[in-house]
Design a protein around this motif. Structure first.
Motif, mmCIF file in Angstrom:
data_model
loop_
_atom_site.group_PDB
_atom_site.id
_atom_site.type_symbol
_atom_site.label_atom_id
_atom_site.label_comp_id
_atom_site.label_asym_id
_atom_site.label_seq_id
_atom_site.Cartn_x
_atom_site.Cartn_y
_atom_site.Cartn_z
ATOM 1 N N UNK A 182 0.826 -1.209 0.000
ATOM 2 C CA UNK A 182 0.000 0.000 0.000
ATOM 3 C C UNK A 182 0.861 1.260 0.000
ATOM 4 N N UNK A 183 2.069 1.156 -0.580
ATOM 5 C CA UNK A 183 2.966 2.313 -0.593
ATOM 6 C C UNK A 183 2.490 3.391 -1.566
ATOM 7 N N UNK A 184 1.552 3.066 -2.452
ATOM 8 C CA UNK A 184 0.886 4.055 -3.296
ATOM 9 C C UNK A 184 -0.617 3.963 -3.050
ATOM 10 N N UNK A 185 -1.341 4.965 -3.480
ATOM 11 C CA UNK A 185 -2.788 5.001 -3.277
ATOM 12 C C UNK A 185 -3.446 3.959 -4.164
ATOM 13 N N UNK A 186 -4.021 2.925 -3.555
ATOM 14 C CA UNK A 186 -4.616 1.802 -4.284
ATOM 15 C C UNK A 186 -6.138 1.777 -4.194
ATOM 16 N N UNK A 187 -6.687 2.698 -3.430
ATOM 17 C CA UNK A 187 -8.116 2.631 -3.157
ATOM 18 C C UNK A 187 -8.987 2.747 -4.405
ATOM 19 N N UNK A 188 -8.487 3.410 -5.437
ATOM 20 C CA UNK A 188 -9.259 3.554 -6.661
ATOM 21 C C UNK A 188 -8.995 2.468 -7.680
ATOM 22 N N UNK A 189 -8.142 1.525 -7.337
ATOM 23 C CA UNK A 189 -7.779 0.442 -8.251
ATOM 24 C C UNK A 189 -8.821 -0.671 -8.170
ATOM 25 N N UNK A 190 -9.623 -0.807 -9.209
ATOM 26 C CA UNK A 190 -10.714 -1.792 -9.196
ATOM 27 C C UNK A 190 -10.206 -3.227 -9.181
ATOM 28 N N UNK A 191 -8.944 -3.402 -9.552
ATOM 29 C CA UNK A 191 -8.362 -4.752 -9.568
ATOM 30 C C UNK A 191 -7.784 -5.153 -8.212
ATOM 31 N N UNK A 192 -7.774 -4.229 -7.275
ATOM 32 C CA UNK A 192 -7.192 -4.508 -5.959
ATOM 33 C C UNK A 192 -8.299 -4.568 -4.915
ATOM 34 N N UNK A 193 -8.988 -5.694 -4.890
ATOM 35 C CA UNK A 193 -10.116 -5.880 -3.977
ATOM 36 C C UNK A 193 -9.675 -5.799 -2.519
ATOM 37 N N UNK A 194 -8.475 -6.319 -2.226
ATOM 38 C CA UNK A 194 -7.989 -6.310 -0.845
ATOM 39 C C UNK A 194 -7.828 -4.885 -0.335
ATOM 40 N N UNK A 195 -7.275 -4.008 -1.176
ATOM 41 C CA UNK A 195 -7.102 -2.615 -0.762
ATOM 42 C C UNK A 195 -8.444 -1.934 -0.565
ATOM 43 N N UNK A 196 -9.411 -2.286 -1.396
ATOM 44 C CA UNK A 196 -10.713 -1.622 -1.342
ATOM 45 C C UNK A 196 -11.347 -1.738 0.031
ATOM 46 N N UNK A 197 -11.354 -2.951 0.615
ATOM 47 C CA UNK A 197 -12.027 -3.071 1.915
ATOM 48 C C UNK A 197 -11.088 -2.827 3.093
ATOM 49 N N UNK A 198 -9.807 -3.165 2.953
ATOM 50 C CA UNK A 198 -8.891 -3.002 4.084
ATOM 51 C C UNK A 198 -8.597 -1.531 4.390
ATOM 52 N N UNK A 199 -8.832 -0.642 3.456
ATOM 53 C CA UNK A 199 -8.602 0.790 3.688
ATOM 54 C C UNK A 199 -9.903 1.549 3.903
ATOM 55 N N UNK A 200 -11.002 0.816 4.023
ATOM 56 C CA UNK A 200 -12.326 1.414 4.193
ATOM 57 C C UNK A 200 -12.754 1.277 5.653
ATOM 58 N N UNK A 201 -12.877 2.374 6.401
ATOM 59 C CA UNK A 201 -13.243 2.284 7.821
ATOM 60 C C UNK A 201 -14.570 1.577 8.073
ATOM 61 N N UNK A 202 -15.493 1.623 7.117
ATOM 62 C CA UNK A 202 -16.793 0.977 7.314
ATOM 63 C C UNK A 202 -16.693 -0.541 7.243
ATOM 64 N N UNK A 203 -15.609 -1.053 6.668
ATOM 65 C CA UNK A 203 -15.418 -2.499 6.554
ATOM 66 C C UNK A 203 -14.263 -3.010 7.408
ATOM 67 N N UNK A 204 -13.211 -2.216 7.533
ATOM 68 C CA UNK A 204 -12.008 -2.639 8.255
ATOM 69 C C UNK A 204 -12.069 -2.309 9.738
ATOM 70 N N UNK A 205 -12.722 -1.194 10.080
ATOM 71 C CA UNK A 205 -12.745 -0.740 11.468
ATOM 72 C C UNK A 205 -11.910 0.510 11.640
ATOM 73 N N UNK A 206 -11.527 0.802 12.866
ATOM 74 C CA UNK A 206 -10.851 2.072 13.142
ATOM 75 C C UNK A 206 -9.378 2.060 12.778
#
Length: 384
Positions: free
Chosen positions: A170-194
């Protein structure tokens, strides 16, 4: 007899679901019989059929899985349910499964919040069912050997602990990468937590430190950072630790260490010696003494203790890796359940897997670390 295993989450495109399935099958202790593999019903169906399951036992939701499985005859219904969903979908299916008479394997961290982990502890106690928490790195044979050497007093009273988990994915911003499902939820407070990095990998480092030393963290002082611009959760941090025997420690967990993979590492120093283990050379445990050459203890060596040997499958020199470490948790849990079902007392080696207590301490670590990172106070108590 194999235990009948069901899975919630872990469908097509999910990394950790495949790991759980491989780990469950390595020792032939489980047979996957049902699943609700995705919140998308079509994807769940496609995933289950690709795994060779009967269509009637591939479900559209975890509610449907639990309701329909508990209605099946006892000799057919699922016995153990593995939960491999994002963090926000841990507590409810685990609670329902336990209350419906099923034992549970759950991916770490145990729940979304500490309050949920405490509720889950009550459910485990009330139902009399069992829960295994997959803190993978405690499954390695030489991690178990390190723990046993410390418990036997071979390095004397523990004084200092260093534990680190560097990642760079995660050394670059991956949140907008549709191919990186792991980054999508692990960086989302509503799914990952605080927490981000501290919840995802910091909990592994924390669990490893407490497991190997046999000590409990009593105070901490955290520096928590969000390095990549636009990210909502922490991606880097360091924590000073104080343990209940007076020892001090340093924990580092980061996901912005560019080029780093998953080399979890722990060093422990006592009054009479020290120990060092890292995942990049998982078969080796370095043992250090004052005024003597260092020793390298190896997986498969006859000199190792009962816990390391019980969790070693191959002759010395053959690597025991991540999947085998994961499988040790599944195998030990299965053997504990089978012993209890026969009215036998499981051995200490069989009962050697993380459970709800480790889950509670992991969630407490997350909440205390994030609070400490926001606080101006230098040292804060480790509150549960």
């Amino acid at each position: 007899m194999r235990l009948r295993l069901g899975m919630i989450g872990g469908g097509q495109g999910a990394f950790i679901g495949a790991v759980h399935r491989i780990a469950a099958r390595i020792d032939d202790e489980y047979e996957l019989v049902c699943g609700a593999f995705s919140s998308d019903a079509a994807k769940s169906k496609a995933s289950g059929l690709a795994l060779g399951l009967a269509e009637s036992r591939v479900y559209n939701s975890y509610h449907e899985l639990i309701d329909q499985e508990k209605a099946l005859p006892e000799h057919i219904r699922v016995q153990v349910i593995s939960i491999v969903t994002p963090n926000h979908v841990h507590f409810e299916p685990a609670k329902l499964a336990l209350e419906s008479g099923f034992d549970v394997v759950i991916d770490k961290p145990a729940t979304f919040t500490l309050a949920e982990a405490k509720q889950l502890e009550e459910v485990v106690a009330r139902t009399g069912k069992s829960l295994c928490l997959t803190h993978t790195y405690t499954g390695y044979p030489m991690v178990k050997q390190a723990r046993q050497l410390i418990a036997e007093g071979k390095i004397g009273r523990v004084r200092k602990v260093y534990v680190e988990y560097p990642q760079g994915w995660l050394s670059a911003f991956e949140e907008g990468n549709q191919d990186n499902k792991q980054a999508a939820w692990r960086t989302d407070p509503s799914k990952s937590g605080i927490a981000g990095a501290m919840g995802d990998i910091g909990t592994h480092a924390f669990n490893l430190a407490e497991c190997v030393t046999g000590l409990s963290v009593s105070q901490l002082c955290a520096d928590i950072n969000t390095v990549v611009e636009g990210r909502k959760l922490d991606d880097d941090g360091a924590v000073l630790l104080k343990f209940d025997n007076g020892a001090s420690g340093v924990l580092m967990a980061t996901q912005i260490a560019t080029g780093a993979e998953n080399n979890v590492k722990i060093r422990i120093y006592g009054e009479a010696g020290g120990l060092e283990w890292q995942q990049d050379d998982a078969n080796s445990l370095i043992v250090r003494y004052a005024g003597k050459p260092s020793e390298i203890w190896r997986t498969g060596g006859a000199y190792n203790g009962s816990f390391a040997n019980y969790n070693t499958r191959t002759p010395a020199g053959h690597p025991e890796g991540y999947l085998e470490a994961f499988a040790n948790l599944y195998r030990n849990f299965a053997q504990t359940l089978k012993a209890k079902a026969k009215g036998d007392k499981p051995t200490a080696e069989q009962m050697d897997y993380p459970g709800i207590q480790e889950g509670i301490r992991g969630m407490a670590f997350i909440e205390n670390v994030i609070a400490s990172g926001k606080s101006e106070q230098k040292w804060t108590p480790f509150n549960i």
